[in-house]
Scaffold this active site. Structure first.
Site, PDB file in Angstrom:
ATOM      1  N   SER A   1       0.799  -1.224   0.000  1.00 50.71           N
ATOM      2  CA  SER A   1       0.000   0.000   0.000  1.00 50.71           C
ATOM      3  C   SER A   1       0.836   1.280   0.000  1.00 50.71           C
ATOM      4  O   SER A   1       1.611   1.501  -0.906  1.00 50.71           O
ATOM      5  CB  SER A   1      -0.959  -0.044   1.194  1.00 50.71           C
ATOM      6  OG  SER A   1      -1.839   1.032   1.123  1.00 50.71           O
ATOM      7  N   HIS A   2       0.707   2.069   1.064  1.00 53.03           N
ATOM      8  CA  HIS A   2       1.366   3.375   1.112  1.00 53.03           C
ATOM      9  C   HIS A   2       2.791   3.269   1.645  1.00 53.03           C
ATOM     10  O   HIS A   2       3.471   4.289   1.773  1.00 53.03           O
ATOM     11  CB  HIS A   2       0.564   4.305   2.025  1.00 53.03           C
ATOM     12  CG  HIS A   2       0.446   3.744   3.411  1.00 53.03           C
ATOM     13  ND1 HIS A   2      -0.351   2.661   3.671  1.00 53.03           N
ATOM     14  CD2 HIS A   2       1.055   4.072   4.564  1.00 53.03           C
ATOM     15  CE1 HIS A   2      -0.238   2.350   4.950  1.00 53.03           C
ATOM     16  NE2 HIS A   2       0.607   3.193   5.531  1.00 53.03           N
TER      17      HIS A   2
ATOM     18  N   ASP B   1      -2.361   6.574  -3.433  1.00 61.18           N
ATOM     19  CA  ASP B   1      -1.189   5.920  -2.846  1.00 61.18           C
ATOM     20  C   ASP B   1      -0.672   4.777  -3.717  1.00 61.18           C
ATOM     21  O   ASP B   1      -1.079   4.637  -4.870  1.00 61.18           O
ATOM     22  CB  ASP B   1      -1.529   5.409  -1.442  1.00 61.18           C
ATOM     23  CG  ASP B   1      -2.496   4.238  -1.491  1.00 61.18           C
ATOM     24  OD1 ASP B   1      -3.293   4.184  -2.452  1.00 61.18           O
ATOM     25  OD2 ASP B   1      -2.450   3.388  -0.597  1.00 61.18           O
TER      26      ASP B   1
ATOM     27  N   ASP C   1      -1.167   1.550  -4.043  1.00 59.66           N
ATOM     28  CA  ASP C   1      -2.082   0.613  -4.711  1.00 59.66           C
ATOM     29  C   ASP C   1      -3.418   1.248  -5.074  1.00 59.66           C
ATOM     30  O   ASP C   1      -4.373   0.536  -5.422  1.00 59.66           O
ATOM     31  CB  ASP C   1      -2.294  -0.640  -3.857  1.00 59.66           C
ATOM     32  CG  ASP C   1      -2.859  -0.333  -2.480  1.00 59.66           C
ATOM     33  OD1 ASP C   1      -2.670   0.808  -2.004  1.00 59.66           O
ATOM     34  OD2 ASP C   1      -3.499  -1.211  -1.885  1.00 59.66           O
TER      35      ASP C   1
ATOM     36  N   ASP D   1      -5.804   2.787  -3.433  1.00 56.90           N
ATOM     37  CA  ASP D   1      -7.033   2.756  -2.640  1.00 56.90           C
ATOM     38  C   ASP D   1      -7.215   4.010  -1.789  1.00 56.90           C
ATOM     39  O   ASP D   1      -8.320   4.324  -1.371  1.00 56.90           O
ATOM     40  CB  ASP D   1      -7.156   1.463  -1.805  1.00 56.90           C
ATOM     41  CG  ASP D   1      -5.972   1.204  -0.908  1.00 56.90           C
ATOM     42  OD1 ASP D   1      -5.053   2.043  -0.870  1.00 56.90           O
ATOM     43  OD2 ASP D   1      -5.967   0.149  -0.232  1.00 56.90           O
ATOM     44  N   ARG D   2      -6.137   4.730  -1.530  1.00 57.42           N
ATOM     45  CA  ARG D   2      -6.267   5.947  -0.712  1.00 57.42           C
ATOM     46  C   ARG D   2      -6.439   7.172  -1.602  1.00 57.42           C
ATOM     47  O   ARG D   2      -6.064   7.158  -2.771  1.00 57.42           O
ATOM     48  CB  ARG D   2      -5.020   6.151   0.144  1.00 57.42           C
ATOM     49  CG  ARG D   2      -4.829   5.056   1.148  1.00 57.42           C
ATOM     50  CD  ARG D   2      -3.641   5.351   2.023  1.00 57.42           C
ATOM     51  NE  ARG D   2      -3.514   4.318   3.042  1.00 57.42           N
ATOM     52  CZ  ARG D   2      -2.969   4.496   4.220  1.00 57.42           C
ATOM     53  NH1 ARG D   2      -2.458   5.672   4.541  1.00 57.42           N
ATOM     54  NH2 ARG D   2      -2.902   3.509   5.087  1.00 57.42           N
TER      55      ARG D   2
ATOM     56  N   GLU E   1     -12.348   6.580   6.365  1.00 57.40           N
ATOM     57  CA  GLU E   1     -11.497   6.611   7.549  1.00 57.40           C
ATOM     58  C   GLU E   1     -10.446   7.706   7.436  1.00 57.40           C
ATOM     59  O   GLU E   1     -10.173   8.224   6.352  1.00 57.40           O
ATOM     60  CB  GLU E   1     -10.844   5.257   7.770  1.00 57.40           C
ATOM     61  CG  GLU E   1     -10.151   4.734   6.539  1.00 57.40           C
ATOM     62  CD  GLU E   1      -9.445   3.416   6.752  1.00 57.40           C
ATOM     63  OE1 GLU E   1      -9.405   2.937   7.890  1.00 57.40           O
ATOM     64  OE2 GLU E   1      -8.915   2.903   5.774  1.00 57.40           O
TER      65      GLU E   1
ATOM     66  N   LYS F   1     -11.468   0.367  -0.355  1.00 55.58           N
ATOM     67  CA  LYS F   1     -11.472   1.809  -0.538  1.00 55.58           C
ATOM     68  C   LYS F   1     -10.978   2.106  -1.949  1.00 55.58           C
ATOM     69  O   LYS F   1     -10.282   1.285  -2.558  1.00 55.58           O
ATOM     70  CB  LYS F   1     -10.660   2.507   0.532  1.00 55.58           C
ATOM     71  CG  LYS F   1      -9.273   1.995   0.769  1.00 55.58           C
ATOM     72  CD  LYS F   1      -8.729   2.678   2.010  1.00 55.58           C
ATOM     73  CE  LYS F   1      -7.289   2.317   2.267  1.00 55.58           C
ATOM     74  NZ  LYS F   1      -7.144   1.305   3.322  1.00 55.58           N
TER      75      LYS F   1
HETATM   76  C1  G16 Z   1      -4.843  -0.168   5.881  1.00 50.40           C
HETATM   77  C2  G16 Z   1      -6.253  -0.397   6.346  1.00 50.40           C
HETATM   78  C3  G16 Z   1      -6.856   0.872   6.859  1.00 50.40           C
HETATM   79  C4  G16 Z   1      -5.987   1.453   7.942  1.00 50.40           C
HETATM   80  C5  G16 Z   1      -4.573   1.627   7.433  1.00 50.40           C
HETATM   81  C6  G16 Z   1      -3.631   2.015   8.540  1.00 50.40           C
HETATM   82  O1  G16 Z   1      -4.830   0.649   4.761  1.00 50.40           O
HETATM   83  O2  G16 Z   1      -7.059  -0.924   5.327  1.00 50.40           O
HETATM   84  O3  G16 Z   1      -8.129   0.620   7.358  1.00 50.40           O
HETATM   85  O4  G16 Z   1      -6.489   2.683   8.370  1.00 50.40           O
HETATM   86  O5  G16 Z   1      -4.089   0.413   6.912  1.00 50.40           O
HETATM   87  O6  G16 Z   1      -3.646   1.007   9.510  1.00 50.40           O
HETATM   88  P1  G16 Z   1      -2.735   1.084  10.780  1.00 50.40           P
HETATM   89  O7  G16 Z   1      -3.190   2.288  11.552  1.00 50.40           O
HETATM   90  O8  G16 Z   1      -2.975  -0.203  11.518  1.00 50.40           O
HETATM   91  O9  G16 Z   1      -1.316   1.272  10.319  1.00 50.40           O
HETATM   92  P2  G16 Z   1      -3.802   0.449   3.563  1.00 50.40           P
HETATM   93  O10 G16 Z   1      -4.123   1.547   2.589  1.00 50.40           O
HETATM   94  O11 G16 Z   1      -2.445   0.588   4.168  1.00 50.40           O
HETATM   95  O12 G16 Z   1      -4.061  -0.921   3.047  1.00 50.40           O
END
Ligand code: G16
Length: 538
Positions: free
Chosen positions: A112-113, A274, A276, A278-279, A359, A372
């Site tokens: 992801s990010h 980001d 992938d 989704d953000r 979120e 997302k």
């Molecule tokens: C994932 C989750 C999100 C979460 C984020 C950060 O996103 O799908 O719901 O808010 O991680 O999580 P944490 O606070 O546990 O680091 P992504 O975009 O990273 O797949």
């Protein structure tokens, strides 16, 4: 077809976190590490006779991991593997394809990010047949499997280049498809393309794809379909190291976007996504639209968004500000509060309880898929702009005036010693009960303790999802350890302060920063973890 069976010593550290198994690239490159996790997914979800969608965000190690995956799935008689061209699929597109092709499940190769490149991170997550991220019951089953797993099988075959086409490998059909076509078709059913196209003739936006998965999608959608000039899509080419940048949309990372906006006064809105896709981050010329506010505004303005017609319910994760609760209250929508992790929205969407969710960590989406969706959120904003003729800044300020402003910030302390951080959280939890009823800075503490969640659709319980201190509707402090960091521990402190009259100074000077300082002191971060300042404030 020749197959090989490999034996190895099982791994103890393959427990998925908030969103899949995230580790450094080098950790994943250990012999058998990637295969072990994939085999555990196959063993728990099934592989013989199954159809899988497979994609990745194009980061370093993507191709190697995809090739391992294909060879294992072929040896184990998967029925069909649907893969994006060159292995590239955004996470929302993967969710869409799983639904569209009625696949049994999907595997997404992305951290992801998190930063990419050989010194960055890699990740594997899997999504179930409705396109939703695997829930805890499924990820825990995979973890249990990895603890005892000592063997996997792969096909000893050469693989075709991942160019669009149909291939037969053993008894498996390999379908390499356009990464973008199905997703863009899906978008056409959700938004009024003519209205947005018309708006973009006279108004310009800027989109930063951050050299990540969204680039080809943004070009297809904004440029080819909606007529935005091509040079208004920045960093559109996916690169294994994201061009050396951090693919996490925020004012700190989307520098190119900010510079171009500063140079060109004609740009009304900036947006970024980001690694992938989704953000999403949306900004006006004056304000960054905080993701919590963005969610609330999309809810408040949903009548302008065809994708949200007939909306009945919304949801936010627990740390996300209550800006959307205020809108839901005013519009008579049901509002759910879930733990952090997109996976918790899946059942609510599937059950038709909600049509919009989001979120604080720059995630927003609707019920068209079960992930997302960064571009979907930007399309929601474009729909609002096209219908109202207002700028994002004007929409945000009018929103604050109507509902009050929910100031919101997240304070991150990164790379803490894991054991120290866990001990600190445990000690803080013990102290919390005493806080209830106390006053601080004129604010009464109305509640303090752990957040536990019971899924309203099936009664599944998820305990210990974060500590919260509530000051009635006025303010909240939430703290938890991140489930996405690849090493050490990241402590997050989320602070929210509601100010009804934004024309006057807030009653609590410093709002979120003052709340964060209170939390830092109460948790004794300096003494317990040796940190005096957060590394990032989002
Ligand atoms: C994932 C989750 C999100 C979460 C984020 C950060 O996103 O799908 O719901 O808010 O991680 O999580 P944490 O606070 O546990 O680091 P992504 O975009 O990273 O797949």
């Amino acid at each position: 077809m020749q197959t090989q069976t490999v034996t190895f010593a099982s791994f103890a550290d393959q427990r998925p976190g908030t969103s899949g198994l995230r580790k450094t690239v080098r950790h994943y490159q250990q012999p058998h590490y990637t295969e072990s996790f994939l085999q555990a997914v196959f063993n728990t979800q099934g592989i013989a006779g199954k159809t899988l969608v497979i994609g990745g965000d194009g980061r370093y190690y993507n191709r190697e991991a995809i090739e391992k995956l294909i060879k294992m799935a072929v040896a184990q008689n998967a029925k069909r593997l649907i893969i994006g061209e060159n292995g590239l699929l955004s996470t929302p597109a993967t969710s869409h394809l799983i639904r569209k092709y009625r696949a049994d499940y999907g595997i997404i190769l992305s951290a992801s990010h998190n930063p990419g490149g050989i010194d960055g991170d890699f990740g594997i997550k899997f999504n179930l047949s409705a396109g939703q991220p695997a829930p805890e019951s499924a990820t825990e089953a995979v973890y249990a499997e990895t603890q005892k797993l000592t063997q996997y099988t792969y096909a000893d075959i050469g693989l075709p280049a991942l160019a669009i086409g149909e291939y037969t490998l053993g008894s498996t059909q390999l379908s390499v498809i356009s990464s973008t076509a199905d997703y863009i078709d899906g978008m056409k059913k959700l938004f009024d393309f003519d209205a947005i196209k018309h708006y973009l003739r006279d108004h310009k936006i800027l989109f930063d794809a951050m050299h990540a998965a969204t680039g080809p999608y943004a070009l297809a959608l904004f440029h080819q379909e909606l007529g935005l000039p091509e040079n208004h899509i920045l960093n559109a080419k996916p690169l294994p190291d994201f061009g050396g940048h951090h693919p996490d949309p925020s004012p700190d990372t989307a520098k190119a976007l900010q510079q171009r906006m500063a140079q060109d006064a004609g740009i009304v809105m900036g947006a970024a996504s980001d690694g992938d896709g989704d953000r999403n981050m949306v900004c006006g010329r004056k304000h960054l639209i905080n993701p919590c506010d963005s969610l609330a505004i999309i809810a408040a303005q949903h009548a302008h968004i065809p994708a949200l017609s007939g909306m009945k319910g919304v949801a936010r994760t627990m740390p996300t500000s209550r800006a959307i609760d205020a809108v839901a209250g005013a519009l008579g929508l049901v509002c759910y509060e879930t733990p952090t992790g997109w996976k918790f929205f899946g059942n609510l969407l599937e059950d038709g309880k909600i049509q919009l969710c989001g979120e604080e960590s720059f995630g927003t989406s609707g019920d068209h898929i079960r992930e997302k969706d960064g571009l979907w959120a930007v399309m929601c904003w474009l729909s609002i702009l096209a219908a109202t003729g207002e700028t994002p800044d004007a929409i945000l300020e009018a929103h604050w005036q109507q509902y009050g402003r929910h100031h919101f910030n997240r304070f991150d302390f990164e790379n803490l010693d894991k054991a120290q951080a866990e001990a600190m959280i445990a000690a803080f939890e013990k102290d919390m009960a005493k806080m209830i009823g106390q006053n601080w800075n004129g604010l009464a503490i109305t509640n303090a303790g752990q957040f536990h969640y019971t899924d309203p659709t099936n009664g599944e319980k998820s305990a210990n999802q974060g500590l919260q201190i509530q000051f009635g509707r006025q303010a909240r402090i939430i703290t938890r350890l991140s489930g996405t960091s690849s090493s050490g521990a990241t402590l997050r402190i989320y602070c929210e302060y509601w100010q009804q009259d934004t024309g006057r100074p807030a009653a609590l000077a410093g709002t979120t920063a003052t709340l964060a300082a209170f939390a830092q002191g109460a948790m004794n971060i300096a003494e317990r973890c040796g940190r005096h300042q957060p590394d990032h404030i989002v």
